[in-house]
Every structure is written in structure tokens, then in C-alpha cells.
Scaffold this motif. Structure first.
Motif, mmCIF file in Angstrom:
data_model
loop_
_atom_site.group_PDB
_atom_site.id
_atom_site.type_symbol
_atom_site.label_atom_id
_atom_site.label_comp_id
_atom_site.label_asym_id
_atom_site.label_seq_id
_atom_site.Cartn_x
_atom_site.Cartn_y
_atom_site.Cartn_z
ATOM 1 N N TYR A 95 41.038 -30.540 0.376
ATOM 2 C CA TYR A 95 40.222 -30.615 1.586
ATOM 3 C C TYR A 95 41.065 -30.379 2.837
ATOM 4 C CZ TYR A 95 36.846 -32.329 5.009
ATOM 5 O OH TYR A 95 35.991 -32.433 6.088
ATOM 6 N N GLU A 96 42.338 -30.688 2.788
ATOM 7 C CA GLU A 96 43.209 -30.449 3.931
ATOM 8 C C GLU A 96 43.230 -28.975 4.315
ATOM 9 O OE1 GLU A 96 45.045 -32.551 5.797
ATOM 10 O OE2 GLU A 96 44.242 -34.313 4.761
ATOM 11 N N ARG B 290 38.477 -27.236 4.567
ATOM 12 C CA ARG B 290 37.500 -28.213 5.040
ATOM 13 C C ARG B 290 36.515 -27.636 6.055
ATOM 14 N NH1 ARG B 290 42.226 -30.369 7.855
ATOM 15 N NH2 ARG B 290 41.977 -30.103 10.126
ATOM 16 N N ASP B 291 36.483 -26.324 6.206
ATOM 17 C CA ASP B 291 35.551 -25.735 7.171
ATOM 18 C C ASP B 291 34.092 -25.967 6.774
ATOM 19 O OD1 ASP B 291 37.591 -24.857 8.727
ATOM 20 O OD2 ASP B 291 37.647 -22.827 7.887
ATOM 21 N N ASN C 158 40.107 -39.121 5.563
ATOM 22 C CA ASN C 158 40.771 -39.485 6.826
ATOM 23 C C ASN C 158 39.910 -39.209 8.048
ATOM 24 O OD1 ASN C 158 43.206 -40.256 5.453
ATOM 25 N ND2 ASN C 158 43.706 -38.073 5.265
ATOM 26 N N ASP C 159 38.587 -39.398 7.879
ATOM 27 C CA ASP C 159 37.622 -39.282 8.991
ATOM 28 C C ASP C 159 37.610 -37.900 9.638
ATOM 29 O OD1 ASP C 159 36.602 -41.898 8.806
ATOM 30 O OD2 ASP C 159 38.369 -42.675 9.850
ATOM 31 N N ARG C 160 37.966 -36.876 8.882
ATOM 32 C CA ARG C 160 37.902 -35.506 9.398
ATOM 33 C C ARG C 160 36.690 -34.816 8.781
ATOM 34 N NH1 ARG C 160 44.165 -33.716 8.793
ATOM 35 N NH2 ARG C 160 43.954 -35.086 6.984
ATOM 36 N N LYS D 172 33.182 -28.603 9.476
ATOM 37 C CA LYS D 172 32.466 -27.922 10.554
ATOM 38 C C LYS D 172 30.992 -27.714 10.193
ATOM 39 C CE LYS D 172 36.525 -25.435 12.305
ATOM 40 N NZ LYS D 172 37.131 -24.101 12.568
ATOM 41 N N SER E 262 29.104 -32.023 12.880
ATOM 42 C CA SER E 262 28.972 -30.992 11.847
ATOM 43 C C SER E 262 27.585 -30.354 11.914
ATOM 44 C CB SER E 262 29.190 -31.591 10.455
ATOM 45 O OG SER E 262 30.459 -32.183 10.354
#
Length: 339
Positions: free
Chosen positions: A210-211, A214-215, A272-274, A277, A298
Motif C-alpha cells: 500500500y505504501e 495507494r492511489d 497509518n491513516d493514509r 485518493k 477520497s
């Protein structure tokens, strides 16, 4: 009037109350040492007075108690129930039988409806569609229960399917996975008997992927349902090779807004709360509500497959639908190399 059993007495008064438009409550029952009933009082649900459990008299809680005196007293005499006192006057307004069927004492989820709800739920049919099917068969005016009652029945049935101890076994498995996989995270909602309600998990590989990708993610609950009737809910992304990658998954026993909110919050905290999009889903309303609560920035997008499934429904009546319109839409969607 005389009744052979206590059940016949209750059924008779319940039918009478339903026709007159008021709820029913059993106020007191005097029983013998062998637990058999001897005296019985049945009356209007508005009977009695409200006794607040708090001392703040300036903010009284709303109550339906009006100290209504409508009731019947019955006594067991030589094996039969005999009415000794009858009060029929109410001190409040009543409703029509069409509305009184939704009073708590009059609600009834019959065996046929229970069977249909359970079968449709095992086939992964959403509750709103499941309830609509029963409405179409019998008519809403003939149902003696509401969608909330059907949802409660399914929730209870799902817990019974999993059985006692299943939650403990799954929890032990996740503990072992945490030891073997340093980045493994799991969240479980369980009841008092260790029956799993909802569960979420993600391993280190999913979190690392996901790092980089993650778009956009997809979330779909129509994939499959396990043997316990719990819906599999995967979070899926796409890597730089165009391959699907798993970014976490859940098992949920209910598909309402609160369940989705809890699942999305667990997943977002794991990442991590990210937030992504954009998130692609089907057109479920409860899912849409949960996304607006959790993924504030999002964008939600509808799944192309679900959109294409609705083309015949929305455009099938068009004169050119099968004469080039359908093919043109498909070509524009699938063969375009840019936007």
C-alpha cells in the motif's frame, strides 16, 4: 368467557387488541409452586405509570405510559381460564389495524419468512433486497414485521452458525500469525460467548504494498460468503504490472453503515491513516455513507462491471440499443487509451 389454556387466552386478547389498534402487555402472573399459572392480568401496553430512574425532573424522558385501565383479569378454575374482570375503556387514542401490527407484542416473523430470509442471506443477497423480496411476495400491508426485525433475525442466525468457541480458535490463529509475521495486524469484534461478529486482518506484505500503490483501491463484498454466512470483504489495489494485490481483508456479519465504518476505520488505522485518493465500490448506499464518514478526502467511484450490468435496464428500451448503441458504449469504455 372460558379458555382451555393460557395460550388461547393470550391469542384471543392479542387478536382483539390488534383489531382495536393498541399494544398488549402481561402485567402480572401468579404461579403455583410447580410454576403453573393461577392468576393472569393482560392489558393495554399504555397501562401503568412511568417511574424515572434518574432524579433530573427538569428533563423527563418520553414515555408511552398513560395509566390506561383497559385490561382483563383471568383465573384458573378447574383446569380452564375464566375471565373475572374486563375493562375496555382506553384513556388514549388508538390506531388502525394496519399500524397496530407493528406494535412489539403484535410483531411476528413467521416460519416461511424466516426460511426465505435465511436462504437469501446464505446466497449473499443484501438485506434491503432480501426484505423487498418478501414484500413483493406477500405485500407490505400483510407483513407483520419490519426490515429491522428481519435484520435482527439474520444477525442472530449468523452468530448461531459460527457457534461457541469459533471466535477463540480464530483469535488463537491470529496470535500465532502475529508471532510469525511481525507486521501482521488483526481486529476482532466478538460477543460475550466468543462468537465472531466482525474481523479484519492485514499482513506486512499488504501494508508494504500500500505504501507504493495507494492511489486507488477497490472494495467489494459480493465476492463470496463463508460457511458461517459471514461476507468476505477484501481491499484490493493494482500494482505497476496491472496485477491485483490484496491490501487487507475482513469478514463481516452485517452490511450496515456502522459495520462498514468500523471496518474502514480499522483498515485506515492499519495503513497509518493514509487514505487512498479514490475508492471503487458497487452502488450500495450504506457503503457510500460509511465512505463519506471515514474517507473524508477520497473520491468514491462506481465499479465499471456494476455500471455495465445496468445498461440493459437503463437503455434497453432505446430503439438503437441493439443496433450499435451498446457496442459504441463498450468500445468507448474498453478500447479508449486515454481520457
Amino acid at each position: 368467557m372460558e379458555f382451555a389454556t393460557e395460550k388461547y387466552l393470550l391469542t384471543y386478547y392479542k387478536r382483539y387488541a390488534k383489531q382495536l389498534g393498541f399494544g398488549v402487555k402481561t402485567f402480572r402472573t401468579k404461579r403455583e409452586a410447580d410454576v403453573s399459572a393461577k392468576y393472569l392480568t393482560i392489558g393495554c401496553a399504555h397501562g401503568g405509570t412511568y417511574h424515572p430512574s434518574h432524579s433530573n425532573v427538569s428533563r423527563p424522558r418520553p414515555t408511552t405510559k398513560t395509566n390506561c385501565k383497559a385490561k382483563v383479569n383471568a383465573k384458573l378454575v378447574k383446569g380452564v381460564w375464566v375471565l373475572t374482570t374486563i375493562q375496555i375503556v382506553h384513556n388514549h387514542s388508538t390506531v388502525s389495524p394496519q399500524k397496530s401490527r407493528f406494535f412489539r407484542f403484535h410483531k411476528r416473523l413467521d416460519e416461511y419468512s424466516q426460511r426465505m430470509l435465511d436462504l437469501n442471506d446464505r446466497a449473499s443477497i443484501r438485506m434491503n433486497k432480501n426484505f423487498e423480496a418478501l414484500v413483493d411476495v406477500g405485500g407490505f400491508e400483510n407483513l407483520e414485521f419490519q426490515e429491522k426485525d428481519a435484520r435482527n433475525f439474520i444477525n442472530k442466525a449468523k452468530h448461531l452458525r459460527l457457534g461457541k468457541g469459533g471466535g477463540e480458535a480464530l483469535s488463537d490463529y491470529f496470535e500465532r500469525m502475529s508471532v510469525m509475521n511481525d507486521g501482521f495486524i488483526s481486529v476482532m469484534d466478538m460477543d460475550d460467548e466468543c462468537r465472531v461478529i466482525n474481523v479484519f486482518w492485514a499482513d506486512a506484505r499488504s501494508r508494504a504494498a500500500y505504501e507504493y500503490f495507494r492511489d486507488v483501491i477497490t472494495f467489494d463484498t459480493t465476492y463470496l460468503t463463508n460457511r458461517y454466512g459471514m461476507t468476505f470483504a477484501p481491499f484490493v489495489g493494482v500494482n505497476h504490472h496491472g496485477q491485483s494485490i490484496l491490501l487487507g481483508a475482513g469478514l463481516i456479519s452485517n452490511e450496515d453503515t456502522n459495520t462498514f465504518v468500523s471496518l474502514f476505520q480499522a483498515w485506515l488505522k492499519c495503513m497509518n491513516d493514509r487514505a487512498p485518493k479514490a475508492i471503487i465500490t458497487d452502488q450500495d448506499r450504506t457503503m457510500k455513507s460509511a465512505i463519506t464518514i471515514v474517507f473524508l478526502d477520497s473520491r468514491q467511484r462506481y465499479c465499471l462491471w456494476h455500471i455495465m450490468q445496468k445498461l440493459p435496464e437503463k437503455l434497453g428500451s432505446h430503439s438503437q440499443f441493439n443496433a450499435g448503441l451498446k457496442t459504441g458504449i463498450q468500445s468507448a469504455l474498453y478500447d479508449s487509451h486515454g481520457i
